[in-house]
Design an enzyme around this catalytic site. Structure first.
Site, PDB file in Angstrom:
ATOM      1  N   LYS A   1       0.844  -1.105   0.080  1.00  0.00           N
ATOM      2  CA  LYS A   1      -0.424  -0.153  -0.229  1.00  0.00           C
ATOM      3  C   LYS A   1       0.907   0.936  -0.136  1.00  0.00           C
ATOM      4  O   LYS A   1       1.547   1.096   0.857  1.00  0.00           O
ATOM      5  CB  LYS A   1      -0.675   0.183   1.077  1.00  0.00           C
ATOM      6  CG  LYS A   1      -2.101   1.096   0.940  1.00  0.00           C
ATOM      7  CD  LYS A   1      -2.778   0.597   2.551  1.00  0.00           C
ATOM      8  CE  LYS A   1      -3.923   2.070   2.523  1.00  0.00           C
ATOM      9  NZ  LYS A   1      -5.212   1.971   3.627  1.00  0.00           N
TER      10      LYS A   1
ATOM     11  N   SER B   1      -9.900   1.934   2.334  1.00  0.00           N
ATOM     12  CA  SER B   1      -8.652   2.680   1.856  1.00  0.00           C
ATOM     13  C   SER B   1      -7.656   1.237   0.628  1.00  0.00           C
ATOM     14  O   SER B   1      -7.569   2.184   0.096  1.00  0.00           O
ATOM     15  CB  SER B   1      -8.415   3.338   2.287  1.00  0.00           C
ATOM     16  OG  SER B   1      -7.512   3.012   3.095  1.00  0.00           O
TER      17      SER B   1
ATOM     18  N   SER C   1      -9.882  -0.402   6.368  1.00  0.00           N
ATOM     19  CA  SER C   1      -9.454  -0.490   5.476  1.00  0.00           C
ATOM     20  C   SER C   1      -8.817  -1.988   4.470  1.00  0.00           C
ATOM     21  O   SER C   1      -8.185  -1.919   3.550  1.00  0.00           O
ATOM     22  CB  SER C   1      -9.009   0.537   6.086  1.00  0.00           C
ATOM     23  OG  SER C   1      -9.630   1.494   4.975  1.00  0.00           O
TER      24      SER C   1
END
Lengths: 100, 498, 492
Positions: B88, B163, B187
């Site tokens: 990420k 996310s 997330s």
């Protein structure tokens, strides 16, 4: 009860948060923040007298490190990402207020 | 393109991490070939999906060559040797741009690696690149990225969740066998559910946050994505453990996670969180009920539990997380790194930079957080939210007197169409309703791909456990996985579902 | 207010008014590394060379608390008689370019040290409200406009100092006037240096003082409205600033105006304070618990280990010394002696006096020679051998050396060490040995039998003549007092 954030309050908050905000945006944001605060109103109304606050999920205490020197970054690494550099230092526009 | 006539990693995509590592370690599969396959695949298909903000091909090839060299010399290349991993883009990578999908950090390269990145690289993993996210991890659809949304590999008209949508989608698309995400209010788990992959939010403090760009420090936790529960456990074991650079990192030994996978669920006590079922779609509720049946048949005892306090978690979260974020994101001021928009004086420069560098959702949360911490409102909002946090923790404690793990929907619905919720922040926030309580309490939770809805979209089931209850959580997770609908998990090819 | 007589006003203008002062002293802790990272805590390095991801506030970095900083904060607490308690860290949120994270990690409502006091040499106790741990900011230089913030066109920031550990020591408003404020800081500085907490260098910013000043009519109970005065870089500027600010406030009140609570900046060159330009929202710091740090709960073992080896504090040393010297009949110490005690302790020479006394030296004389003579060269005095010093004091006390001679010998001792008897001989004072004196006296008595008889008969004034003869015989090397004593002794 409905929460109504005024545009003046939004502008004050934006100033605190250092976010430039147009008059139009202020109105829009006031509406959105009011809606969110309205949603959390139920929580605000809960009677939680005597319930302690939890600021952190852990119960750790006294996490300490030894007072031993570690390598620093190089000057290039420190200043490499800076928008403006002068004389080995970070350059910023003039400062109007003294440090609080 | 495969080496020495050995079997290629999965014809439909990538095989699981454990298999790749085992074959690379034995010399049966060359890490270099894994790298080439992945890079070629990403090159041809990621333009549409936009899982990655950046593909680090050269570094990946170099890492693969090093793994192959170690194998050739008989040295140990590490437990994740040759396994392609996606990161990420809020995890710091030394000398590699780390953007948080924000204009604010566009072009900024950290001078250091996150602890989890160091551990991954030391384990022989091959970093494919940095994955897209909702800006600064604020969102539930990955549509809040400054660089455009990620699309769900199951249906490119839909969001991957967020996310950590880029990481979830990268694993679902077969671009990486493993990925790291971060989970502040769901997330990791919510995009895992929406992309049909496994996602774990570990116990707070089990994995170092050093080098994870902070959103809400008391809630953030790094965790794995994988296609199988076993792979997720393997990755978690690799990154977990004390880090002296993180004061909130737990000491003590890491639970023997991969061993838990063979324990079965005989005697495991499972509670179904009844209060969540009313707010979930029929498919999501059915998945939970069927999951409970699977566990029950495998020897677990199942009961419904009432935990109405958990429903207050969402409101508490949307006070606490923005408050912490407003402080964590103050440093993006145009002075030291990242974007600067000039101004007459430093205050104006700060304000213009931040207005231009942050997207609308980030600005909204910063203002909300600033407001609830400001003079006169702290007690009514922030302190009250912290008391709700206590309430949630107590509710969980009550439940865990009777059960070992809890079962719940991961998300209220399957993946929704792009743009469906972007106009209404509150609607988007509801996507985290079932995942937030675990963050508030610091507990572990995971999403296991379990079923397909009527449209063939994946449905996840969430397993929640008390602090450091990863072993019990994984036992239930493996059992759910073995009882899941065939085809309910990635990797998938676009167009594979109708 | 410029052009008013206020700037030149001294204490005499404040007749009828009492100046009330409370001080906030920021003290840099003498650790090897910064508060939350391993960067060196060192003054004077090239800009931005003592920084890492943590103290530069880079995204993803996290603080880890320096154990030594906590130990030193515990020592501060002990030295100031504080209660040392469990504490937490908060974030103080405000934007300023010298703060890498745009918040400062500080202790807020749960500081580590609370409710102590500091005893001034005058004996007055000044209450310590709290002492808490926090991180320092970077340094900003203003370019253009003569280096001042107003009128500058840009500023440059160096983060070497960012994250240096500080304790902020907050006194109660217990001081009355500029002199006492200065005495407090001097005493606090001595305590911090003695504790090994700080190098005490005000000129390098190791110690920084903000003063809260208010005035009230003498006899009034309620405090006046206070102003906080910043930028006090020396004891001198502290004294001047307090006097000026008090005079300014009195002048305001006497002309019917009100004192407005505000933060004011001391201008050393102009010798006046002026209101700082601050934003209306500047005080909304939005404190909340620092989620990246865990609470501090030092147990007894930690506190005892941290406080171990803490030397006697100046007030205790003054008390120790004062107890050794003779008091007046009323049980008090003569004011001059009290001054000598304070000077001696201030210069770190009390151990010398105490050790000399242990070797048998006369207490009052040892103190006087230390505070008056040895104090001129404190460095050398701290190296003085207490035994040699004790013997010197005894030579004087016994009359073997005159005061003048003793001072000359002491000067030699301080300059180059050695044995006091040997120095005295070298300086030609050896005749003063009691044997030589007796010989000279014998000769004088033999040579002046008539005068001796008159002296024996009780004619005291003859002693003067006899003494003169002894002095003559010894070529002036005899100690007059000693001769008189010897004469008296021989008479019986």
């Amino acid at each position: 009860m409905a929460v109504e954030l005024t545009v003046a309050e939004v502008r004050h908050v934006a100033r605190l948060a250092r976010l430039e905000l147009s008059a139009e945006e202020s109105v829009h944001v006031a509406g959105q923040l009011s809606a969110i605060l309205d949603h959390v109103e139920a929580v605000r109304a809960l009677d939680l007298e005597g319930i302690p606050a939890t600021s952190h999920p852990l119960e750790l205490v006294n996490v300490l490190r030894a007072d031993e020197v570690r390598p620093c970054l190089t000057r290039e690494e420190v200043l490499g990402g800076a928008p403006a550099v002068e004389d080995g230092r970070f350059a910023v526009p003039r400062i109007l207020g003294e440090t609080p | 393109m495969s080496g020495a006539g050995g079997p290629r990693p999965g014809a439909e995509g990538l095989s699981d991490a454990a298999s790749i590592a085992s074959r690379v370690r034995s010399g049966e599969l060359r890490a270099a070939d894994v790298a080439e396959q992945v890079l070629g695949d990403v090159e041809s298909r990621d333009a549409e999906l936009h899982c990655f903000n950046l593909v680090t091909g050269e570094a990946m090839r170099a890492a693969a060559a090093e793994v192959d060299r170690l194998v050739a010399t008989g040295a140990d290349p590490g437990p994740l040797a040759g396994v392609p991993v996606a990161l990420k883009d809020n995890l710091c990578t030394k000398g590699v741009p780390t953007t948080c999908s924000s204009r604010m950090l566009e072009g900024w390269s950290p001078p250091y690696d996150a602890t989890v990145v160091r551990r991954l690289v030391a384990a022989g993993a091959l970093v494919v690149g940095k994955t897209n996210l909702d800006e600064f991890a604020m969102g539930s659809s990955t549509e809040n990225s400054a660089f455009g949304p990620t699309r769900n590999p199951w249906d490119t008209g839909r969001v991957p969740g967020g996310s950590s949508g880029g990481s979830a989608a990268a694993v679902a698309a077969g671009f990486a066998a493993l990925a790291l995400g971060s989970d502040t209010g769901g997330s990791i788990r919510q995009p895992a559910a929406l992309c049909g992959v496994v996602g774990i939010k570990p116990t707070y403090g089990l994995v170092s946050r050093y080098g994870l760009v902070a959103f809400a420090s008391s809630l953030d936790q790094v965790g794995p994505f994988a296609t199988t529960v076993a792979d997720a456990a393997l990755l978690l074991e690799t990154i977990a453990g004390h880090d002296e650079m993180d004061s909130t990192s737990l000491g003590g030994p890491v639970p023997r996670l991969t061993e838990a996978l063979r324990s079965g669920v005989d005697g495991l006590r499972v509670g179904v969180v009844r209060d969540f079922l009313a707010d979930a779609s029929a498919d999501c509720v059915a998945a939970v009920r069927n999951g409970a049946d699977v566990l029950s048949r495998a020897g677990a005892s199942v009961e419904d539990v009432a935990l109405p306090e958990l429903l207050h978690g969402l409101s508490a979260y949307y006070l606490i997380a923005p408050a912490e974020a407003s402080s964590n994101l103050a440093r993006y001021d145009g002075v030291r790194y990242g974007l600067r928009v000039d101004g007459e004086d430093v205050e104006q420069m700060n304000a213009r930079t931040r207005a231009a560098g942050f997207g609308p959702e980030v600005r909204r949360r910063i203002m909300l957080g600033t407001y609830v911490l400001s003079a006169g409102y702290y007690d009514a909002y922030y302190a009250q939210a912290q008391r709700v946090r206590t309430l949630v923790a107590r509710a969980f404690a009550r439940a865990y007197e009777h059960v070992d793990v809890l079962l719940a929907p991961t998300a209220p619905s399957v993946a929704f169409p792009l743009g469906a919720k972007t106009e209404d922040p509150l609607e988007m926030y509801l996507a985290d309703l079932f995942t937030i309580p675990s963050n508030l309490a610091g507990h572990p939770a995971m999403s296991v791909p379990f079923a397909l809805d009527g449209q063939g979209l994946p449905v996840g089931v969430q397993v929640l456990a008390p602090a450091l209850g990863e072993v019990a959580m994984l036992r239930a997770g493996v059992a759910l996985e073995s009882g899941a609908t065939p085809g309910a998990r990635g990797p998938v090819r676009p167009g594979a579902v109708v | 207010m410029s052009g008013s007589p206020v700037a030149a006003a001294g204490d005499d203008r404040l007749a009828g008014w009492e100046t009330v002062v409370g001080l906030e002293v920021h003290c840099e802790l003498a650790t090897a590394t910064k508060l939350f990272c391993g960067c060196p805590n060192r003054f004077g390095a090239a800009p931005n060379t003592q920084v890492c991801p943590v103290c530069l506030g880079l995204p993803g970095s996290l603080p880890v608390l320096n154990r030594r900083a906590v130990e030193l904060a515990v020592r501060v607490g002990r030295a100031l008689h504080c209660t040392i308690r469990p504490s937490t860290f908060h974030r103080k949120n405000y934007f300023y370019p010298d703060m890498p994270k745009d918040f400062q990690i500080s202790q807020y409502d749960e500081p580590i040290d609370v409710d102590g006091y500091l005893e001034l040499p005058s004996g007055r106790r000044i209450g310590i409200e709290r002492a808490h741990i926090e991180e320092d900011t970077g340094k900003t230089a203003h370019l253009g406009g003569g280096g001042r913030i107003h009128g500058a066109d840009r500023s440059l920031v160096d983060y070497n100092r960012a994250g240096v550990p500080l304790v902020e020591i907050v006194s109660r408003p217990d001081m009355r006037g500029a002199d006492e404020a200065r005495a407090y800081v001097a005493e606090l500085r001595a305590i911090l240096v003695a504790s090994g907490v700080s190098d005490g260098r005000m000129e390098e910013g190791s110690l920084r003082v903000d003063a809260n000043v208010s005035v009230r009519p003498i006899g009034a109970e309620r405090f006046g409205t206070r102003c906080e005065v910043k930028n006090l870089n020396s004891l001198r500027s502290l004294g001047r600033a307090v006097e000026h600010e008090a005079a300014r406030q009195v002048a305001l009140i006497e002309t019917g105006e009100r004192v407005v609570q505000q933060t004011r900046h001391w201008d050393e060159v102009e010798g006046r304070t002026s209101a700082m330009r601050s934003k209306e929202e500047a005080n909304d710091y939005r404190y909340f618990p620092e989620p990246d740090l865990v609470p501090l709960a030092p147990d007894e073992a930690f506190v005892e280990a941290a406080a171990a080896g803490l030397p006697l504090m100046p007030a205790d040393r003054r008390a120790r010394l004062a107890a050794l010297v003779p008091h007046e009949a009323d049980g008090l110490l003569p004011a001059s002696t009290a001054d000598q005690v304070a000077t001696t302790v201030d210069l770190g020479l009390d151990d010398l006096v105490v050790a000399a006394m242990a070797c048998g030296a006369d207490a009052r004389l040892a103190l006087a020679r230390t505070a008056n003579e040895a104090a001129q060269t404190p460095e050398a005095a701290r190296r003085l051998d207490p035994q040699a010093f004790a013997r010197l004091v005894e030579l004087e006390a016994s009359g073997s050396l005159s005061a003048t001679q003793a001072k000359a010998v002491l000067a030699e001792l301080l300059a180059g060490g050695g044995e006091p008897e040997e120095i005295a001989r070298r300086l030609g004072y050896e005749a003063l040995g009691s044997g030589a004196l007796v010989d000279a006296l014998d000769a004088v008595v033999a040579a002046h039998p008539a005068e001796w008889a008159r002296y024996l008969a009780g004619e005291d004034k003859v002693a003067q003549l006899l003494t003169g003869q002894v002095m003559k015989a010894t070529k002036g090397r005899a100690n007059g007092k000693a001769v008189a004593a010897a004469l008296a002794a021989r008479r019986g």
